[in-house]
Design a protein around this motif. Structure first.
Motif, PDB file in Angstrom:
ATOM      1  N   MET A  80       0.831  -1.200   0.000  1.00 39.03           N
ATOM      2  CA  MET A  80       0.000   0.000   0.000  1.00 39.03           C
ATOM      3  C   MET A  80       0.874   1.261   0.000  1.00 39.03           C
ATOM      4  O   MET A  80       1.640   1.496   0.927  1.00 39.03           O
ATOM      5  N   SER A  81       0.720   2.089  -1.031  1.00 43.04           N
ATOM      6  CA  SER A  81       1.436   3.361  -1.104  1.00 43.04           C
ATOM      7  C   SER A  81       0.651   4.444  -0.357  1.00 43.04           C
ATOM      8  O   SER A  81      -0.525   4.277  -0.019  1.00 43.04           O
ATOM      9  N   TYR A  82       1.296   5.576  -0.148  1.00 43.75           N
ATOM     10  CA  TYR A  82       0.638   6.725   0.486  1.00 43.75           C
ATOM     11  C   TYR A  82      -0.606   7.125  -0.301  1.00 43.75           C
ATOM     12  O   TYR A  82      -1.665   7.394   0.294  1.00 43.75           O
ATOM     13  N   ASP A  83      -0.493   7.144  -1.624  1.00 43.43           N
ATOM     14  CA  ASP A  83      -1.634   7.520  -2.464  1.00 43.43           C
ATOM     15  C   ASP A  83      -2.782   6.522  -2.333  1.00 43.43           C
ATOM     16  O   ASP A  83      -3.955   6.901  -2.359  1.00 43.43           O
ATOM     17  N   MET A  84      -2.452   5.247  -2.186  1.00 43.80           N
ATOM     18  CA  MET A  84      -3.488   4.226  -2.024  1.00 43.80           C
ATOM     19  C   MET A  84      -4.206   4.384  -0.689  1.00 43.80           C
ATOM     20  O   MET A  84      -5.434   4.339  -0.618  1.00 43.80           O
ATOM     21  N   TRP A  85      -3.440   4.578   0.383  1.00 40.49           N
ATOM     22  CA  TRP A  85      -4.066   4.828   1.685  1.00 40.49           C
ATOM     23  C   TRP A  85      -4.976   6.054   1.611  1.00 40.49           C
ATOM     24  O   TRP A  85      -6.090   6.049   2.143  1.00 40.49           O
ATOM     25  N   SER A  86      -4.475   7.094   0.921  1.00 42.96           N
ATOM     26  CA  SER A  86      -5.223   8.352   0.845  1.00 42.96           C
ATOM     27  C   SER A  86      -6.495   8.217   0.022  1.00 42.96           C
ATOM     28  O   SER A  86      -7.444   8.996   0.205  1.00 42.96           O
ATOM     29  N   ALA A  87      -6.536   7.238  -0.878  1.00 41.70           N
ATOM     30  CA  ALA A  87      -7.710   7.039  -1.735  1.00 41.70           C
ATOM     31  C   ALA A  87      -8.830   6.269  -1.030  1.00 41.70           C
ATOM     32  O   ALA A  87      -9.985   6.310  -1.469  1.00 41.70           O
ATOM     33  N   LEU A  88      -8.506   5.568   0.040  1.00 45.92           N
ATOM     34  CA  LEU A  88      -9.507   4.703   0.692  1.00 45.92           C
ATOM     35  C   LEU A  88     -10.737   5.455   1.194  1.00 45.92           C
ATOM     36  O   LEU A  88     -11.863   5.004   0.965  1.00 45.92           O
ATOM     37  N   PRO A  89     -10.599   6.592   1.893  1.00 42.88           N
ATOM     38  CA  PRO A  89     -11.817   7.257   2.384  1.00 42.88           C
ATOM     39  C   PRO A  89     -12.813   7.609   1.277  1.00 42.88           C
ATOM     40  O   PRO A  89     -14.026   7.418   1.459  1.00 42.88           O
ATOM     41  N   GLY A  90     -12.335   8.078   0.138  1.00 40.75           N
ATOM     42  CA  GLY A  90     -13.230   8.408  -0.969  1.00 40.75           C
ATOM     43  C   GLY A  90     -13.926   7.181  -1.536  1.00 40.75           C
ATOM     44  O   GLY A  90     -15.124   7.225  -1.855  1.00 40.75           O
ATOM     45  N   LEU A  91     -13.203   6.088  -1.651  1.00 45.92           N
ATOM     46  CA  LEU A  91     -13.782   4.850  -2.180  1.00 45.92           C
ATOM     47  C   LEU A  91     -14.827   4.285  -1.213  1.00 45.92           C
ATOM     48  O   LEU A  91     -15.887   3.821  -1.643  1.00 45.92           O
ATOM     49  N   LEU A  92     -14.535   4.327   0.074  1.00 44.82           N
ATOM     50  CA  LEU A  92     -15.495   3.818   1.061  1.00 44.82           C
ATOM     51  C   LEU A  92     -16.734   4.710   1.138  1.00 44.82           C
ATOM     52  O   LEU A  92     -17.850   4.206   1.335  1.00 44.82           O
ATOM     53  N   ALA A  93     -16.555   6.016   0.941  1.00 42.61           N
ATOM     54  CA  ALA A  93     -17.709   6.919   0.915  1.00 42.61           C
ATOM     55  C   ALA A  93     -18.611   6.593  -0.273  1.00 42.61           C
ATOM     56  O   ALA A  93     -19.850   6.663  -0.169  1.00 42.61           O
ATOM     57  N   GLU A  94     -17.999   6.196  -1.378  1.00 41.74           N
ATOM     58  CA  GLU A  94     -18.765   5.787  -2.561  1.00 41.74           C
ATOM     59  C   GLU A  94     -19.604   4.539  -2.263  1.00 41.74           C
ATOM     60  O   GLU A  94     -20.772   4.455  -2.653  1.00 41.74           O
ATOM     61  N   VAL A  95     -19.017   3.589  -1.562  1.00 37.51           N
ATOM     62  CA  VAL A  95     -19.745   2.373  -1.168  1.00 37.51           C
ATOM     63  C   VAL A  95     -20.907   2.734  -0.241  1.00 37.51           C
ATOM     64  O   VAL A  95     -22.020   2.216  -0.377  1.00 37.51           O
ATOM     65  N   GLN A  96     -20.649   3.622   0.718  1.00 41.24           N
ATOM     66  CA  GLN A  96     -21.693   4.013   1.672  1.00 41.24           C
ATOM     67  C   GLN A  96     -22.867   4.696   0.963  1.00 41.24           C
ATOM     68  O   GLN A  96     -24.028   4.471   1.310  1.00 41.24           O
ATOM     69  N   ARG A  97     -22.562   5.525  -0.041  1.00 44.73           N
ATOM     70  CA  ARG A  97     -23.616   6.285  -0.734  1.00 44.73           C
ATOM     71  C   ARG A  97     -24.493   5.416  -1.613  1.00 44.73           C
ATOM     72  O   ARG A  97     -25.647   5.758  -1.889  1.00 44.73           O
ATOM     73  N   ASP A  98     -23.956   4.303  -2.101  1.00 48.18           N
ATOM     74  CA  ASP A  98     -24.680   3.459  -3.054  1.00 48.18           C
ATOM     75  C   ASP A  98     -25.673   2.567  -2.304  1.00 48.18           C
ATOM     76  O   ASP A  98     -25.302   1.559  -1.719  1.00 48.18           O
ATOM     77  N   ASP A  99     -26.943   2.942  -2.345  1.00 45.49           N
ATOM     78  CA  ASP A  99     -27.961   2.196  -1.592  1.00 45.49           C
ATOM     79  C   ASP A  99     -28.152   0.767  -2.101  1.00 45.49           C
ATOM     80  O   ASP A  99     -28.685  -0.077  -1.383  1.00 45.49           O
ATOM     81  N   ALA A 100     -27.728   0.496  -3.335  1.00 44.60           N
ATOM     82  CA  ALA A 100     -27.870  -0.852  -3.880  1.00 44.60           C
ATOM     83  C   ALA A 100     -26.834  -1.814  -3.284  1.00 44.60           C
ATOM     84  O   ALA A 100     -27.023  -3.028  -3.312  1.00 44.60           O
ATOM     85  N   VAL A 101     -25.747  -1.274  -2.749  1.00 41.37           N
ATOM     86  CA  VAL A 101     -24.674  -2.104  -2.189  1.00 41.37           C
ATOM     87  C   VAL A 101     -24.977  -2.426  -0.731  1.00 41.37           C
ATOM     88  O   VAL A 101     -25.206  -1.530   0.076  1.00 41.37           O
ATOM     89  N   ARG A 102     -24.972  -3.713  -0.402  1.00 31.14           N
ATOM     90  CA  ARG A 102     -25.257  -4.158   0.958  1.00 31.14           C
ATOM     91  C   ARG A 102     -24.041  -4.745   1.671  1.00 31.14           C
ATOM     92  O   ARG A 102     -24.022  -4.805   2.898  1.00 31.14           O
TER      93      ARG A 102
END
Length: 253
Positions: free
Chosen positions: A25-47
């Motif tokens: 895991m690079s610094y950029d990869m760690w830094s990208a995680l919050p945005g990706l997880l927020a995308e999962v949280q927003r998608d009501d179809a994803v359980r």
């Protein structure tokens, strides 16, 4: 693209895809995680979210950055904050998460796996948390995640020694929920994620919140917990669950 987010029906999959570096895991990869997880949280179809690697889950943080981005106390603090924020993004997701673990699951890779709710591993998986090899004190919240899963004695052994643990040991000490032959892992993770996705989500979300409250030190019901009960009994899922039981059919949540 070193982190990939894909969705198939109610299950999202976050793939760590940096095979040339054993999914370090690079610094950029760690830094990208919050945005990706927020995308999962927003998608009501994803359980359900599955986090996976390839041949290896992740060999940890990219050590090559320790002499550049992580150089000196200030660089180490900034890097540590990115790791912490990425781990917290996974751990605080309001939906259930499953780590599908193959090969090396070391250091920051193990930190990601422990941030997930469930861990299912292949028989060839190897685990370790290695700050004692680098002169780093492991983050408090990530240490708590480890203690919650394996207890204080094994947490100390893992952190003091930095030794690599095999899948059989990981299963015995509770570091992982299940171990399967490598060729059966993907099918089991698919089955488990689809099973959870098919359950009443008001129940799944409530269970996750209550378990987390307990591990955070709460001992008694409070208004927040009672609100979870109330949400459930007023939900369409409760009505459907009772109706399905009485009609002797599978509920459709």
């Amino acid at each position: 693209m070193t982190l990939r987010l894909d969705t198939a029906g109610p299950v999202a999959t976050l793939t760590i895809d940096r095979p040339a570096k054993r999914n370090a895991m690079s610094y950029d990869m760690w830094s990208a995680l919050p945005g990706l997880l927020a995308e999962v949280q927003r998608d009501d179809a994803v359980r359900v979210l599955v986090v996976r690697g390839g041949e290896h889950f992740s060999a940890g943080a990219d050590i090559s950055e320790f002499s550049t981005l992580r150089k000196g106390a200030d660089g180490a603090a900034r890097y540590g904050e990115a790791v912490h924020n990425g781990e917290r993004a996974i751990a605080t997701l309001g939906k259930p998460t499953i780590a599908a673990i193959t090969g090396f699951c070391i250091g920051g890779g193990c930190e990601i796996a422990l941030a997930c709710d469930l861990r299912v591993a292949s028989a060839d998986a190897r685990f370790g948390i290695t700050p004692a090899k680098l002169g780093i004190v492991y983050n408090f919240t990530s240490t708590k995640q480890l203690v919650d899963v394996v207890g204080p004695a094994w947490a100390k052994q893992i952190l003091f020694s930095g030794e690599i643990i095999d899948a059989a040991t990981a299963l015995r000490i509770g570091l992982v929920n299940e171990v399967h032959p490598a060729d059966a892992l993907e099918a089991r993770v698919k089955q488990l994620s689809e099973t959870i996705a098919a359950r009443a989500q008001v129940s799944v979300r409530g269970a996750k919140q209550i378990v987390n409250r307990i591990t955070d030190g709460q001992h008694d019901e409070d208004d927040g917990v009672r609100a979870l009960y109330d949400e459930a009994v007023h939900s369409q899922e409760y009505a459907e669950g009772v109706a399905a039981f009485l009609e002797k059919r599978t509920p459709r949540f």
